[in-house]
Design a protein around this motif. Structure first.
Motif, PDB file in Angstrom:
ATOM      1  N   ASP A   1       5.088   6.250  -0.830  1.00 39.30           N
ATOM      2  CA  ASP A   1       4.166   7.370  -0.582  1.00 39.30           C
ATOM      3  C   ASP A   1       2.804   6.629  -0.859  1.00 39.30           C
ATOM      4  OD1 ASP A   1       3.171   9.965  -0.456  1.00 39.30           O
ATOM      5  OD2 ASP A   1       2.566   9.771  -2.796  1.00 39.30           O
ATOM      6  N   PRO A   2       2.047   6.542   0.217  1.00 36.17           N
ATOM      7  CA  PRO A   2       0.445   5.937   0.023  1.00 36.17           C
ATOM      8  C   PRO A   2      -0.211   6.363  -0.943  1.00 36.17           C
ATOM      9  CG  PRO A   2       1.182   6.386   2.381  1.00 36.17           C
ATOM     10  CD  PRO A   2       2.191   7.006   1.623  1.00 36.17           C
ATOM     11  N   GLN A   3       0.024   7.815  -1.168  1.00 33.88           N
ATOM     12  CA  GLN A   3      -0.900   8.543  -2.142  1.00 33.88           C
ATOM     13  C   GLN A   3      -0.757   8.136  -3.704  1.00 33.88           C
ATOM     14  OE1 GLN A   3      -1.350  12.608  -1.655  1.00 33.88           O
ATOM     15  NE2 GLN A   3      -2.473  12.749  -3.815  1.00 33.88           N
ATOM     16  N   LEU A   4       0.627   8.107  -3.955  1.00 33.11           N
ATOM     17  CA  LEU A   4       1.092   7.572  -5.307  1.00 33.11           C
ATOM     18  C   LEU A   4       0.630   6.276  -5.372  1.00 33.11           C
ATOM     19  CD1 LEU A   4       2.446   8.398  -7.950  1.00 33.11           C
ATOM     20  CD2 LEU A   4       4.524   7.529  -6.768  1.00 33.11           C
ATOM     21  N   ALA A   5       0.862   5.334  -4.250  1.00 35.66           N
ATOM     22  CA  ALA A   5       0.614   3.668  -4.624  1.00 35.66           C
ATOM     23  C   ALA A   5      -0.600   3.660  -4.742  1.00 35.66           C
ATOM     24  CB  ALA A   5       1.039   2.946  -3.535  1.00 35.66           C
TER      25      ALA A   5
ATOM     26  N   GLU B   1       0.734  -1.158   0.078  1.00 37.16           N
ATOM     27  CA  GLU B   1       0.015   0.056  -0.163  1.00 37.16           C
ATOM     28  C   GLU B   1       0.837   1.365  -0.066  1.00 37.16           C
ATOM     29  OE1 GLU B   1      -0.730  -2.382   2.450  1.00 37.16           O
ATOM     30  OE2 GLU B   1      -1.854  -3.275   1.021  1.00 37.16           O
ATOM     31  N   ARG B   2       2.078   1.111  -0.042  1.00 35.87           N
ATOM     32  CA  ARG B   2       3.047   2.469   0.084  1.00 35.87           C
ATOM     33  C   ARG B   2       4.212   2.214  -0.923  1.00 35.87           C
ATOM     34  NH1 ARG B   2       2.646   4.652   4.910  1.00 35.87           N
ATOM     35  NH2 ARG B   2       4.936   5.765   4.630  1.00 35.87           N
ATOM     36  N   LEU B   3       4.671   1.560  -1.762  1.00 32.63           N
ATOM     37  CA  LEU B   3       5.585   1.418  -2.433  1.00 32.63           C
ATOM     38  C   LEU B   3       5.483   1.453  -3.937  1.00 32.63           C
ATOM     39  CD1 LEU B   3       8.783   1.654  -2.089  1.00 32.63           C
ATOM     40  CD2 LEU B   3       8.560  -0.899  -2.124  1.00 32.63           C
ATOM     41  N   ALA B   4       5.895   2.172  -4.759  1.00 28.53           N
ATOM     42  CA  ALA B   4       5.678   2.284  -6.259  1.00 28.53           C
ATOM     43  C   ALA B   4       6.881   2.683  -6.916  1.00 28.53           C
ATOM     44  CB  ALA B   4       4.817   3.549  -6.438  1.00 28.53           C
ATOM     45  N   ALA B   5       7.072   2.142  -8.194  1.00 27.81           N
ATOM     46  CA  ALA B   5       8.095   2.416  -8.997  1.00 27.81           C
ATOM     47  C   ALA B   5       7.441   2.714 -10.301  1.00 27.81           C
ATOM     48  CB  ALA B   5       9.225   1.384  -9.078  1.00 27.81           C
TER      49      ALA B   5
END
Length: 419
Positions: free
Chosen positions: A372-376, A345-349
């Motif tokens: 970032d939770p919002q971006l994820a 719920e927090r990590l994105a690439a």
């Protein structure tokens, strides 16, 4: 480059692309890794030399908004605009960028670096206008004379990072270069489906350093000190930009992907425009699926999957993944150029990373990793929306596919390169 040279180059590329580069001994991470915070940042630092530092604002930019964001950054520049791109093709997006460079504010330095190998028409249509507008235009490893014939390494080792840096303070990166158009309500048939991110904060300095590296090679020049301003905290997101150069053994891009896979506990949603995973990557995806992680993979469909050999190599990996709990979808409406990961719920690439061994061995790549939770959350919503335009490949149906399909897609995995 004359017609004969272009033909010869195409033949050499075709031959070099078919070299099998999947090394069985490649890295597999067996231990559970931290999922967030300083501990995850330190794992990434150990692996690729880049941690996740706080102080960023990161926004998702997709499809037709990519051209708008690039255009806005160019027009808002006060000191410099640096653009590094793997492909520049004629079309609506090209026109918008050219007009923006022509209309930028007086005194704004403009440096543009393009890989010529996948930029048809650039030297005839775009380069003269950029030069007339006062931009310094350079080519990444251009081919000169006998190099076309004798320098296989220069033919293969190409540039695949997408970067725009405005005033050293704001950056954009994503999956593809400048195409004919990006998807949108009024986009033409075949417009690209892509994902970028826009970032402000300390990681922009890493963008600028990655640009400076290739600019120095192409021009023999260093950027001025003013291109690296002191950057202050802009928000709460933790981020780091992983710049990867091709490596015949193990690139930073591949190391980064392995770390992100190993950190997943509940969800691992992956979109990739060039998905031909190595045995090591497939092993890690399977291990996560067996542990109960929701592993989903979205890849190009047959209408827009590139050359037949690329699609064949992609589909040659399906059976083992499907048999072991990994779910697969093929995207249908248009060419898929996005390269993204959502972990829990927090990590994105988001970046240009291909999950394909030739790319890892030969291409320079760039990916922004963000906690970032919002971006994820935004990226997860986008992923689910894309699944609505995709067809799931089910295990039982794949087992029962016809004899022709079984024969057509028997190429060994990871033998065909793509960009």
């Amino acid at each position: 480059m004359n017609r004969f040279s272009r033909l010869l180059l195409a033949c050499l590329l075709l031959g070099s692309a078919c070299i099998h580069r999947d090394i069985p001994q490649k890295l597999r991470i067996h231990q559970e890794l931290p999922t967030s915070g300083a501990d995850l940042s330190f794992v990434l630092y150990q692996s690729v030399g880049v941690g996740l530092n706080p102080g960023h604002v990161v926004r998702l930019v997709q499809d037709e908004r990519i051209a708008e964001a690039l255009e806005t950054e160019i027009l808002q520049a006060r000191e410099s605009v640096h653009l590094s791109i793997s492909s520049w093709r004629p079309g609506e997006a090209s026109e918008r960028l050219l007009r923006a460079f022509e209309s930028r504010q007086s005194g704004v330095a403009c440096r543009v670096l393009v890989d010529p190998i996948d930029s048809p028409g650039f030297t005839e249509q775009a380069q003269p206008r950029l030069v007339q507008a006062g931009c310094d235009v350079r080519f990444f490893r251009p081919f000169v004379g006998a190099e076309v014939v004798f320098s296989d390494e220069r033919i293969e080792a190409r540039h695949h990072r997408q970067l725009l840096i405005r005033d050293g303070r704001s950056g954009l990166t994503g999956g593809s270069g400048v195409g004919p158009a990006w998807r949108g309500e009024k986009a033409p048939v075949g417009a690209w489906r892509d994902t970028y991110v826009q970032v402000e904060g300390p990681a922009v300095r890493q963008f600028q350093r990655a640009f400076a590296e290739v600019w120095q090679e192409a021009s023999g020049e260093l950027l001025p000190d003013s291109a690296f301003p002191t950057l202050t905290s802009q928000g709460e997101a933790r981020a780091g930009f992983v710049a990867s150069n091709g490596s015949p053994s193990l690139s930073h891009s591949e190391r980064m992907v392995k770390v992100l896979i190993a950190s997943a506990r509940r969800r691992l949603w992956l979109t990739n425009g060039c998905f031909i995973p190595t045995a090591a990557t497939a092993d890690m995806l399977i291990r996560k699926a067996r542990e109960g992680v929701d592993v989903r993979v979205l890849v190009p469909g047959p209408r827009h999957g590139g050359a037949h050999g690329v699609l064949a190599a992609q589909r040659a990996t399906y059976e083992r993944l499907l048999e072991n709990g990994v779910r697969l979808w093929e995207y249908q409406p248009s060419p898929l150029h996005a390269r993204t990961l959502v972990v829990d719920e927090r990590l994105a690439a988001v970046g240009s990373m291909n999950l394909e061994p030739n790319s890892s061995a030969l291409l320079s790549e760039g990916t922004l990793v963000v906690e970032d939770p919002q971006l994820a959350r935004s990226l997860a919503v986008s992923f689910e929306r894309d699944l609505g335009s995709a067809v799931e490949v089910h295990r039982d149906a794949w087992r029962q596919r016809g004899l022709f399909d079984r024969f057509a897609y028997r190429l060994p995995p990871s033998v065909i390169g793509c960009r």
